[in-house]
Design a protein around this motif. Sequence first.
Motif, PDB file in Angstrom:
ATOM      1  N   MET A   1      36.084  42.342  27.972  1.00  0.00           N
ATOM      2  CA  MET A   1      34.632  42.125  28.031  1.00  0.00           C
ATOM      3  C   MET A   1      34.130  41.723  26.662  1.00  0.00           C
ATOM      4  SD  MET A   1      31.617  44.815  29.115  1.00  0.00           S
ATOM      5  CE  MET A   1      31.564  45.609  27.505  1.00  0.00           C
ATOM      6  N   THR A   2      33.266  40.735  26.580  1.00  0.00           N
ATOM      7  CA  THR A   2      32.723  40.292  25.310  1.00  0.00           C
ATOM      8  C   THR A   2      31.447  41.049  24.997  1.00  0.00           C
ATOM      9  OG1 THR A   2      31.295  38.559  26.212  1.00  0.00           O
ATOM     10  CG2 THR A   2      33.596  37.987  25.836  1.00  0.00           C
ATOM     11  N   SER A   3      31.053  40.995  23.725  1.00  0.00           N
ATOM     12  CA  SER A   3      29.858  41.716  23.290  1.00  0.00           C
ATOM     13  C   SER A   3      28.580  41.064  23.785  1.00  0.00           C
ATOM     14  CB  SER A   3      29.838  41.802  21.759  1.00  0.00           C
ATOM     15  OG  SER A   3      29.851  40.498  21.190  1.00  0.00           O
ATOM     16  N   SER A   4      28.691  39.864  24.389  1.00  0.00           N
ATOM     17  CA  SER A   4      27.495  39.150  24.828  1.00  0.00           C
ATOM     18  C   SER A   4      27.011  39.608  26.206  1.00  0.00           C
ATOM     19  CB  SER A   4      27.758  37.639  24.863  1.00  0.00           C
ATOM     20  OG  SER A   4      28.799  37.343  25.785  1.00  0.00           O
ATOM     21  N   ASN A   5      27.763  40.488  26.858  1.00  0.00           N
ATOM     22  CA  ASN A   5      27.333  40.979  28.166  1.00  0.00           C
ATOM     23  C   ASN A   5      26.027  41.749  28.039  1.00  0.00           C
ATOM     24  OD1 ASN A   5      29.634  39.895  29.266  1.00  0.00           O
ATOM     25  ND2 ASN A   5      30.445  41.820  30.056  1.00  0.00           N
ATOM     26  N   PHE A   7      24.926  44.067  30.135  1.00  0.00           N
ATOM     27  CA  PHE A   7      25.173  45.464  30.470  1.00  0.00           C
ATOM     28  C   PHE A   7      26.493  45.923  29.850  1.00  0.00           C
ATOM     29  CE2 PHE A   7      22.655  43.920  34.131  1.00  0.00           C
ATOM     30  CZ  PHE A   7      21.594  44.821  34.073  1.00  0.00           C
ATOM     31  N   PRO A   8      26.528  47.120  29.244  1.00  0.00           N
ATOM     32  CA  PRO A   8      27.790  47.648  28.706  1.00  0.00           C
ATOM     33  C   PRO A   8      28.698  48.130  29.827  1.00  0.00           C
ATOM     34  CG  PRO A   8      26.064  49.288  28.503  1.00  0.00           C
ATOM     35  CD  PRO A   8      25.403  48.040  29.028  1.00  0.00           C
ATOM     36  N   ARG A   9      29.946  48.354  29.516  1.00  0.00           N
ATOM     37  CA  ARG A   9      30.907  48.797  30.520  1.00  0.00           C
ATOM     38  C   ARG A   9      30.466  50.101  31.161  1.00  0.00           C
ATOM     39  NH1 ARG A   9      36.176  47.706  32.058  1.00  0.00           N
ATOM     40  NH2 ARG A   9      37.181  49.427  33.146  1.00  0.00           N
ATOM     41  N   GLU A  10      29.836  51.010  30.388  1.00  0.00           N
ATOM     42  CA  GLU A  10      29.407  52.288  30.950  1.00  0.00           C
ATOM     43  C   GLU A  10      28.435  52.088  32.112  1.00  0.00           C
ATOM     44  OE1 GLU A  10      28.535  52.043  27.037  1.00  0.00           O
ATOM     45  OE2 GLU A  10      30.656  51.690  27.521  1.00  0.00           O
ATOM     46  N   GLU A  11      27.643  51.023  32.051  1.00  0.00           N
ATOM     47  CA  GLU A  11      26.714  50.723  33.144  1.00  0.00           C
ATOM     48  C   GLU A  11      27.479  50.451  34.431  1.00  0.00           C
ATOM     49  OE1 GLU A  11      22.934  49.671  34.970  1.00  0.00           O
ATOM     50  OE2 GLU A  11      23.245  50.381  32.917  1.00  0.00           O
ATOM     51  N   TYR A  12      28.541  49.638  34.330  1.00  0.00           N
ATOM     52  CA  TYR A  12      29.341  49.323  35.512  1.00  0.00           C
ATOM     53  C   TYR A  12      30.095  50.550  36.013  1.00  0.00           C
ATOM     54  CZ  TYR A  12      28.250  44.504  34.424  1.00  0.00           C
ATOM     55  OH  TYR A  12      27.573  43.341  34.183  1.00  0.00           O
ATOM     56  N   ARG A  79      39.904  50.781  45.847  1.00  0.00           N
ATOM     57  CA  ARG A  79      41.000  51.477  46.522  1.00  0.00           C
ATOM     58  C   ARG A  79      41.563  52.577  45.617  1.00  0.00           C
ATOM     59  NH1 ARG A  79      46.448  49.962  45.499  1.00  0.00           N
ATOM     60  NH2 ARG A  79      46.654  48.365  43.891  1.00  0.00           N
ATOM     61  N   ASP A  80      42.010  53.634  46.256  1.00  0.00           N
ATOM     62  CA  ASP A  80      42.757  54.703  45.584  1.00  0.00           C
ATOM     63  C   ASP A  80      42.005  55.346  44.427  1.00  0.00           C
ATOM     64  OD1 ASP A  80      44.788  54.038  47.336  1.00  0.00           O
ATOM     65  OD2 ASP A  80      45.797  52.723  45.912  1.00  0.00           O
ATOM     66  N   GLY A  81      40.691  55.343  44.441  1.00  0.00           N
ATOM     67  CA  GLY A  81      39.927  56.023  43.412  1.00  0.00           C
ATOM     68  C   GLY A  81      39.990  55.391  42.042  1.00  0.00           C
ATOM     69  N   ARG A  82      40.482  54.167  41.950  1.00  0.00           N
ATOM     70  CA  ARG A  82      40.608  53.505  40.655  1.00  0.00           C
ATOM     71  C   ARG A  82      39.457  52.534  40.438  1.00  0.00           C
ATOM     72  NH1 ARG A  82      46.128  50.298  41.507  1.00  0.00           N
ATOM     73  NH2 ARG A  82      46.615  52.234  42.616  1.00  0.00           N
ATOM     74  N   ALA A  83      39.331  52.038  39.216  1.00  0.00           N
ATOM     75  CA  ALA A  83      38.309  51.034  38.928  1.00  0.00           C
ATOM     76  C   ALA A  83      38.529  49.826  39.828  1.00  0.00           C
ATOM     77  CB  ALA A  83      38.368  50.622  37.458  1.00  0.00           C
ATOM     78  N   PRO A  84      37.467  49.180  40.281  1.00  0.00           N
ATOM     79  CA  PRO A  84      37.616  48.098  41.267  1.00  0.00           C
ATOM     80  C   PRO A  84      38.367  46.903  40.714  1.00  0.00           C
ATOM     81  CG  PRO A  84      35.379  48.141  40.391  1.00  0.00           C
ATOM     82  CD  PRO A  84      36.053  49.373  39.897  1.00  0.00           C
ATOM     83  N   GLU A  85      39.032  46.213  41.637  1.00  0.00           N
ATOM     84  CA  GLU A  85      39.760  44.994  41.301  1.00  0.00           C
ATOM     85  C   GLU A  85      38.921  43.780  41.687  1.00  0.00           C
ATOM     86  OE1 GLU A  85      43.867  47.201  42.840  1.00  0.00           O
ATOM     87  OE2 GLU A  85      43.058  45.429  43.861  1.00  0.00           O
ATOM     88  N   LEU A  86      38.933  42.772  40.847  1.00  0.00           N
ATOM     89  CA  LEU A  86      38.295  41.500  41.186  1.00  0.00           C
ATOM     90  C   LEU A  86      39.373  40.539  41.651  1.00  0.00           C
ATOM     91  CD1 LEU A  86      35.906  39.497  41.276  1.00  0.00           C
ATOM     92  CD2 LEU A  86      36.460  38.922  38.890  1.00  0.00           C
ATOM     93  N   VAL A 101      33.962  42.600  34.087  1.00  0.00           N
ATOM     94  CA  VAL A 101      34.158  44.040  33.875  1.00  0.00           C
ATOM     95  C   VAL A 101      34.753  44.617  35.152  1.00  0.00           C
ATOM     96  CG1 VAL A 101      33.092  46.211  33.195  1.00  0.00           C
ATOM     97  CG2 VAL A 101      32.110  44.048  32.393  1.00  0.00           C
ATOM     98  N   CYS A 102      36.017  45.008  35.110  1.00  0.00           N
ATOM     99  CA  CYS A 102      36.672  45.564  36.298  1.00  0.00           C
ATOM    100  C   CYS A 102      37.911  46.313  35.870  1.00  0.00           C
ATOM    101  CB  CYS A 102      37.020  44.455  37.298  1.00  0.00           C
ATOM    102  SG  CYS A 102      38.214  43.249  36.679  1.00  0.00           S
ATOM    103  N   GLY A 103      38.616  46.891  36.830  1.00  0.00           N
ATOM    104  CA  GLY A 103      39.854  47.568  36.511  1.00  0.00           C
ATOM    105  C   GLY A 103      40.995  46.584  36.313  1.00  0.00           C
TER     106      GLY A 103
END
Length: 422
Positions: A1-5, A7-12, A79-86, A101-103
Amino acid sequence: MTSSNYFPREEYEGRWKRVWDAMRAKGYDHLLVWSRGAGSYDRLGNGLWLTNFANNGTGQDWADDVQMGAWTFSAVLFRDGRAPELHSAQPPQETEYAKVVCGELIVHEPSLITGLPEYFRKHGIEGRVAVVGDDVLPGLYDRRLRSLTPQIEWVTDEWFLLEPQRVKSTREQEAFRTAGDITTHALAAGMDALIAGESSAEAAARTAMEIMRRGGCFSRIDMHHGAHAERFLLGDMLYGYDTSVPKKGDMVRGWIQGPIFQGYWLDPGRTAVCGGRPTKEQRHILEGATEVCRTIIKAIRPGVTARQLGVIGEKAASLYAGDGIDLNLGIFGHQMGIFYGPHIIPAGDPGALEDIGGKQGASANEIMVREYEKIDEPYEPGMLIAVEAFMKHAGVGMSGLEDHVLVTEDGCEQITNTPFYL
């Protein structure tokens, strides 16, 4: 993730947690969310909200059974309680995946539709899989996907994400305030042009310039006037505007629709009279729509319900009722987010339909559409509400107005503030 996003990762991560909570509440182990972008905003917001990914391209991909809309569709898998896949089919060299921003990012070249089934088999995904996006995935692709996944029971749940998205975070509220400021200036510019007698196209151009110069975007700008504006809510079917010029005394109406800022949707509108000198009859319906919206907005606070607001709005509207005057839409607003929220503020109390249903032998559930499901659910701080009213007077015109408010701890904050034209 770049700093230009934005929303920060914590938001997602907070969003993902709300999605997992909602999945557990419904007994879902797997969830697949489809998005369509690339020149379109059809549910693009869901994928954007979950992973900050938006397809690029033209959106004019041909329907084929090889690439299957590779440049248009993407999917987010929980799936499986993990961060989502794109899951996407766009080649990395053609797409700015650095901001995603994804797993995990999984690219299926050349086809997402055939790549996903292979991925499911490899990872032992079977049984019930909830899916959001049946309304945007073409039948050609859906049939192929289902034929390749006989081990999966696809469970359509189109409204699933509405609950996790219902209350906006602090950062999302800031995005909406920015969007409100953009549309406040843009709509005023377009309305000033119509009042001055400029063409619908010129008014739309002034509106678009204000949106774009402030870093925003739009889906449609409606600028129309005269007899057409009395008969139809929106302007030219294809673009929303044409090169016709209003005459002095014509009622003119402007509306903005679209993902104004960071993909968040607003659709404010205003009505006025070309030349700025309304007749008594025109002023009556201009004031009526304005007063309905003002009254409803004044009543919005935590704990109030859409049903209560509908009754309040109907009472305010009744003061302007008369021969030939009617509420054109029958609703006074709806929730907003990354697209139109379906839960509406009814014009009046739809509970009255239960009596009608009993008399006609129909159950209340057959009469009450799903949009009414949440009308008794109290509003909470952080929710975004659109408030709108239309009044139509045959031979005089149609007055329409819409504004947007954020519910606060002790009331609400109006974020669209284009002047009223009375």
